[in-house]
Motif scaffolding. Structure first.
Motif, PDB file in Angstrom:
ATOM      1  N   CYS A   8       0.834  -1.192   0.000  1.00 49.73           N
ATOM      2  CA  CYS A   8       0.000   0.000   0.000  1.00 49.73           C
ATOM      3  C   CYS A   8       0.877   1.253   0.000  1.00 49.73           C
ATOM      4  CB  CYS A   8      -0.891  -0.028   1.242  1.00 49.73           C
ATOM      5  SG  CYS A   8      -1.972   1.400   1.415  1.00 49.73           S
ATOM      6  N   LYS A   9       0.417   2.289  -0.730  1.00 48.39           N
ATOM      7  CA  LYS A   9       1.175   3.538  -0.844  1.00 48.39           C
ATOM      8  C   LYS A   9       1.193   4.367   0.440  1.00 48.39           C
ATOM      9  CE  LYS A   9      -0.968   4.984  -4.743  1.00 48.39           C
ATOM     10  NZ  LYS A   9      -1.262   5.856  -5.886  1.00 48.39           N
ATOM     11  N   LYS A  10       0.250   4.139   1.344  1.00 53.36           N
ATOM     12  CA  LYS A  10       0.170   4.943   2.561  1.00 53.36           C
ATOM     13  C   LYS A  10       1.377   4.663   3.449  1.00 53.36           C
ATOM     14  CE  LYS A  10      -3.730   6.986   1.861  1.00 53.36           C
ATOM     15  NZ  LYS A  10      -3.931   8.399   1.844  1.00 53.36           N
ATOM     16  N   GLU A  11       1.888   5.723   4.057  1.00 52.97           N
ATOM     17  CA  GLU A  11       3.066   5.591   4.917  1.00 52.97           C
ATOM     18  C   GLU A  11       2.822   4.614   6.052  1.00 52.97           C
ATOM     19  OE1 GLU A  11       5.124   9.029   6.391  1.00 52.97           O
ATOM     20  OE2 GLU A  11       4.547  10.162   4.602  1.00 52.97           O
ATOM     21  N   GLU A  12       3.796   3.796   6.321  1.00 51.83           N
ATOM     22  CA  GLU A  12       3.815   2.832   7.414  1.00 51.83           C
ATOM     23  C   GLU A  12       2.764   1.732   7.312  1.00 51.83           C
ATOM     24  OE1 GLU A  12       4.150   4.614  11.279  1.00 51.83           O
ATOM     25  OE2 GLU A  12       5.468   6.178  10.529  1.00 51.83           O
ATOM     26  N   CYS A  13       2.076   1.613   6.192  1.00 55.55           N
ATOM     27  CA  CYS A  13       1.109   0.529   6.008  1.00 55.55           C
ATOM     28  C   CYS A  13       1.845  -0.667   5.402  1.00 55.55           C
ATOM     29  CB  CYS A  13      -0.047   0.945   5.092  1.00 55.55           C
ATOM     30  SG  CYS A  13      -1.286  -0.366   4.911  1.00 55.55           S
ATOM     31  N   THR A  14       1.655  -1.831   5.980  1.00 56.06           N
ATOM     32  CA  THR A  14       2.355  -3.028   5.515  1.00 56.06           C
ATOM     33  C   THR A  14       1.443  -3.991   4.761  1.00 56.06           C
ATOM     34  OG1 THR A  14       1.957  -4.100   7.627  1.00 56.06           O
ATOM     35  CG2 THR A  14       4.039  -2.920   7.383  1.00 56.06           C
ATOM     36  N   LYS A  15       0.202  -3.577   4.476  1.00 51.01           N
ATOM     37  CA  LYS A  15      -0.734  -4.432   3.736  1.00 51.01           C
ATOM     38  C   LYS A  15      -0.429  -4.376   2.241  1.00 51.01           C
ATOM     39  CE  LYS A  15      -4.647  -4.361   6.786  1.00 51.01           C
ATOM     40  NZ  LYS A  15      -6.004  -4.818   6.624  1.00 51.01           N
ATOM     41  N   PHE A  16      -0.876  -5.390   1.524  1.00 54.51           N
ATOM     42  CA  PHE A  16      -0.682  -5.415   0.081  1.00 54.51           C
ATOM     43  C   PHE A  16      -1.683  -4.506  -0.621  1.00 54.51           C
ATOM     44  CE2 PHE A  16       1.100  -9.672   1.103  1.00 54.51           C
ATOM     45  CZ  PHE A  16       2.383  -9.426   0.647  1.00 54.51           C
ATOM     46  N   ALA A  17      -1.239  -3.857  -1.684  1.00 55.61           N
ATOM     47  CA  ALA A  17      -2.107  -2.993  -2.479  1.00 55.61           C
ATOM     48  C   ALA A  17      -3.093  -3.866  -3.248  1.00 55.61           C
ATOM     49  CB  ALA A  17      -1.280  -2.165  -3.445  1.00 55.61           C
ATOM     50  N   VAL A  18      -4.337  -3.406  -3.307  1.00 58.02           N
ATOM     51  CA  VAL A  18      -5.381  -4.154  -3.995  1.00 58.02           C
ATOM     52  C   VAL A  18      -5.751  -3.458  -5.297  1.00 58.02           C
ATOM     53  CG1 VAL A  18      -7.732  -5.031  -3.830  1.00 58.02           C
ATOM     54  CG2 VAL A  18      -6.283  -5.009  -1.815  1.00 58.02           C
ATOM     55  N   ARG A  19      -6.106  -2.184  -5.205  1.00 61.55           N
ATOM     56  CA  ARG A  19      -6.454  -1.375  -6.385  1.00 61.55           C
ATOM     57  C   ARG A  19      -5.919   0.018  -6.209  1.00 61.55           C
ATOM     58  NH1 ARG A  19     -12.610  -2.868  -7.976  1.00 61.55           N
ATOM     59  NH2 ARG A  19     -12.072  -4.744  -9.090  1.00 61.55           N
ATOM     60  N   GLY A  20      -5.442   0.580  -7.287  1.00 67.44           N
ATOM     61  CA  GLY A  20      -4.972   1.953  -7.262  1.00 67.44           C
ATOM     62  C   GLY A  20      -3.796   2.184  -6.326  1.00 67.44           C
ATOM     63  N   GLY A  21      -3.068   1.135  -6.025  1.00 63.52           N
ATOM     64  CA  GLY A  21      -1.892   1.261  -5.178  1.00 63.52           C
ATOM     65  C   GLY A  21      -2.177   1.312  -3.690  1.00 63.52           C
ATOM     66  N   VAL A  22      -3.440   1.126  -3.290  1.00 62.97           N
ATOM     67  CA  VAL A  22      -3.766   1.155  -1.868  1.00 62.97           C
ATOM     68  C   VAL A  22      -4.498  -0.129  -1.454  1.00 62.97           C
ATOM     69  CG1 VAL A  22      -3.836   3.662  -1.642  1.00 62.97           C
ATOM     70  CG2 VAL A  22      -5.894   2.450  -2.304  1.00 62.97           C
ATOM     71  N   CYS A  23      -4.468  -0.406  -0.160  1.00 65.45           N
ATOM     72  CA  CYS A  23      -5.172  -1.565   0.389  1.00 65.45           C
ATOM     73  C   CYS A  23      -6.632  -1.194   0.644  1.00 65.45           C
ATOM     74  CB  CYS A  23      -4.503  -2.021   1.682  1.00 65.45           C
ATOM     75  SG  CYS A  23      -4.594  -0.810   3.014  1.00 65.45           S
ATOM     76  N   ARG A  25      -8.176  -0.982   3.446  1.00 63.41           N
ATOM     77  CA  ARG A  25      -8.291  -0.071   4.588  1.00 63.41           C
ATOM     78  C   ARG A  25      -8.100   1.387   4.162  1.00 63.41           C
ATOM     79  NH1 ARG A  25      -4.977  -1.403   9.819  1.00 63.41           N
ATOM     80  NH2 ARG A  25      -6.855  -2.584  10.267  1.00 63.41           N
ATOM     81  N   HIS A  26      -7.292   1.606   3.130  1.00 64.36           N
ATOM     82  CA  HIS A  26      -6.991   2.969   2.698  1.00 64.36           C
ATOM     83  C   HIS A  26      -7.704   3.383   1.422  1.00 64.36           C
ATOM     84  CE1 HIS A  26      -3.514   2.249   5.460  1.00 64.36           C
ATOM     85  NE2 HIS A  26      -4.047   3.354   5.932  1.00 64.36           N
ATOM     86  N   GLY A  27      -8.803   2.713   1.091  1.00 65.87           N
ATOM     87  CA  GLY A  27      -9.649   3.222   0.022  1.00 65.87           C
ATOM     88  C   GLY A  27      -9.874   2.371  -1.206  1.00 65.87           C
TER      89      GLY A  27
END
Length: 95
Positions: A8-23, A25-27
């Motif tokens: 995921c592109k968000k700082e300090e997030c360790t989850k895998f990106a799903v769509r649009g570079g974010v997990c 949880r982040h949108g």
């Protein structure tokens, strides 16, 4: 094996990106199954696995069961399902 998954592109997030570079949880928005009352994630054709995404059906005429390894379902293959090995249990065995 060996495929690199982006985080995921968000700082300090360790989850895998799903769509649009974010997990999620982040949108990242996940499409839901379009069957009434089902909230599972859609896989293919707007439906989840339970409602037929990628389901290959038995080749016997009129049968709507999912096929197993061959071209027919367990019912039409003549194979007997394996039962649980615990004494007195009549449930099917799980791998």
């Amino acid at each position: 094996h060996g495929a690199k998954r982006k985080l995921c592109k968000k700082e300090e997030c360790t989850k895998f990106a799903v769509r649009g570079g974010v997990c999620t949880r982040h949108g990242a928005k996940m499409e839901r199954c379009n069957r009434e009352g089902c909230s599972n994630i859609a896989r293919k054709g707007g439906v989840c696995w339970r409602h037929g995404a990628n389901a290959k059906l038995c080749s016997k005429e009129g049968c709507t069961n999912q096929r197993n390894r061959g071209v027919v379902c367990m019912k039409h293959s003549g194979a007997k399902p394996k039962l649980c090995s615990s004494e007195g249990c009549v449930n099917g065995a799980r791998a």
